[in-house]
Design a protein around this motif. Sequence first.
Motif, PDB file in Angstrom:
ATOM      1  N   MET A   1      22.019   5.662 -18.369  1.00  0.00           N
ATOM      2  CA  MET A   1      22.272   4.911 -17.210  1.00  0.00           C
ATOM      3  C   MET A   1      20.722   4.606 -16.710  1.00  0.00           C
ATOM      4  O   MET A   1      20.060   5.417 -16.554  1.00  0.00           O
ATOM      5  N   SER A   2      20.549   3.435 -16.464  1.00  0.00           N
ATOM      6  CA  SER A   2      19.074   2.975 -16.005  1.00  0.00           C
ATOM      7  C   SER A   2      18.802   2.824 -14.487  1.00  0.00           C
ATOM      8  O   SER A   2      20.144   2.607 -13.785  1.00  0.00           O
ATOM      9  N   THR A   3      17.793   3.474 -14.056  1.00  0.00           N
ATOM     10  CA  THR A   3      17.441   3.608 -12.612  1.00  0.00           C
ATOM     11  C   THR A   3      16.669   2.515 -12.037  1.00  0.00           C
ATOM     12  O   THR A   3      15.756   2.300 -12.732  1.00  0.00           O
ATOM     13  N   LEU A   4      17.264   2.007 -10.881  1.00  0.00           N
ATOM     14  CA  LEU A   4      16.585   0.922 -10.391  1.00  0.00           C
ATOM     15  C   LEU A   4      15.593   1.373  -9.730  1.00  0.00           C
ATOM     16  O   LEU A   4      15.741   2.215  -8.795  1.00  0.00           O
ATOM     17  N   LYS A   5      14.237   1.087  -9.940  1.00  0.00           N
ATOM     18  CA  LYS A   5      12.921   1.437  -9.315  1.00  0.00           C
ATOM     19  C   LYS A   5      12.684   0.329  -8.356  1.00  0.00           C
ATOM     20  O   LYS A   5      12.601  -0.758  -8.577  1.00  0.00           O
ATOM     21  N   LYS A   6      12.338   1.215  -7.068  1.00  0.00           N
ATOM     22  CA  LYS A   6      11.804   0.266  -5.940  1.00  0.00           C
ATOM     23  C   LYS A   6      10.520   0.206  -5.776  1.00  0.00           C
ATOM     24  O   LYS A   6       9.763   1.178  -6.048  1.00  0.00           O
ATOM     25  N   GLN A   7       9.742  -0.891  -5.566  1.00  0.00           N
ATOM     26  CA  GLN A   7       8.291  -0.924  -5.327  1.00  0.00           C
ATOM     27  C   GLN A   7       8.182  -0.869  -4.095  1.00  0.00           C
ATOM     28  O   GLN A   7       9.064  -1.807  -3.131  1.00  0.00           O
ATOM     29  N   ARG A   8       7.027  -0.903  -3.383  1.00  0.00           N
ATOM     30  CA  ARG A   8       6.707  -0.854  -1.985  1.00  0.00           C
ATOM     31  C   ARG A   8       5.657  -2.119  -1.749  1.00  0.00           C
ATOM     32  O   ARG A   8       4.775  -1.915  -2.638  1.00  0.00           O
ATOM     33  N   ILE A   9       5.586  -2.479  -0.676  1.00  0.00           N
ATOM     34  CA  ILE A   9       4.649  -3.498  -0.236  1.00  0.00           C
ATOM     35  C   ILE A   9       4.286  -3.108   1.141  1.00  0.00           C
ATOM     36  O   ILE A   9       5.332  -3.235   2.171  1.00  0.00           O
ATOM     37  N   ASP A  10       3.178  -2.520   1.365  1.00  0.00           N
ATOM     38  CA  ASP A  10       2.840  -2.216   2.931  1.00  0.00           C
ATOM     39  C   ASP A  10       2.261  -3.148   3.572  1.00  0.00           C
ATOM     40  O   ASP A  10       1.403  -4.105   3.094  1.00  0.00           O
ATOM     41  N   LEU A  11       2.405  -3.471   4.897  1.00  0.00           N
ATOM     42  CA  LEU A  11       2.074  -4.630   5.846  1.00  0.00           C
ATOM     43  C   LEU A  11       1.549  -4.071   7.007  1.00  0.00           C
ATOM     44  O   LEU A  11       1.852  -3.030   7.442  1.00  0.00           O
ATOM     45  N   ARG A  12       0.423  -4.640   7.505  1.00  0.00           N
ATOM     46  CA  ARG A  12       0.249  -4.563   8.868  1.00  0.00           C
ATOM     47  C   ARG A  12       0.367  -5.684   9.636  1.00  0.00           C
ATOM     48  O   ARG A  12      -0.089  -6.741   9.147  1.00  0.00           O
ATOM     49  N   LEU A  13       1.154  -5.403  10.753  1.00  0.00           N
ATOM     50  CA  LEU A  13       1.558  -6.712  11.531  1.00  0.00           C
ATOM     51  C   LEU A  13       0.972  -6.543  13.161  1.00  0.00           C
ATOM     52  O   LEU A  13       0.945  -5.274  13.432  1.00  0.00           O
ATOM     53  N   ASN A  14       0.782  -7.498  13.688  1.00  0.00           N
ATOM     54  CA  ASN A  14       0.401  -7.322  15.089  1.00  0.00           C
ATOM     55  C   ASN A  14       1.564  -7.456  15.690  1.00  0.00           C
ATOM     56  O   ASN A  14       2.753  -7.597  15.175  1.00  0.00           O
ATOM     57  N   GLU A  15       1.600  -6.759  16.897  1.00  0.00           N
ATOM     58  CA  GLU A  15       2.645  -6.539  17.827  1.00  0.00           C
ATOM     59  C   GLU A  15       3.734  -7.749  18.037  1.00  0.00           C
ATOM     60  O   GLU A  15       5.079  -7.721  17.871  1.00  0.00           O
ATOM     61  N   ASN A  16       3.195  -8.821  18.069  1.00  0.00           N
ATOM     62  CA  ASN A  16       3.893 -10.272  18.113  1.00  0.00           C
ATOM     63  C   ASN A  16       4.826 -10.502  17.136  1.00  0.00           C
ATOM     64  O   ASN A  16       5.899 -10.989  17.079  1.00  0.00           O
ATOM     65  N   ASP A  17       3.849 -10.387  15.904  1.00  0.00           N
ATOM     66  CA  ASP A  17       4.846 -10.770  14.570  1.00  0.00           C
ATOM     67  C   ASP A  17       5.751  -9.650  14.303  1.00  0.00           C
ATOM     68  O   ASP A  17       7.033 -10.076  13.804  1.00  0.00           O
TER      69      ASP A  17
END
Length: 89
Positions: A1-17
């Motif tokens: 059974m293959s395992t789905l690997k999840k990748q991460r993307i970290d973001l920095r947002l200002n409060e309004n966004d």
Amino acid sequence: MSTLKKQRIDLRLNENDKSLIEEAAAMTNQSISQFMVNTASQRAAEIIDQHRRLILSEESWNLVQDAINNPPEPNSRLKRAAKRLQQME
């Protein structure tokens, strides 16, 4: 059974966004992650599609076809470039 690997993307947002994204995600009944992945994926597909296609007017298309069917004679710069390329090989 293959395992789905999840990748991460970290973001920095200002409060309004961040507030805007949270509100839009809530309005579409999606988690923030789902909303961001769906929205970014759709936009990425659009951009890739735009860059892979070339849309020409009829006049431009006719000029391209004419250049392909009736190529001009190589000028001296092109001949020199071809000679340099042969010497590099």
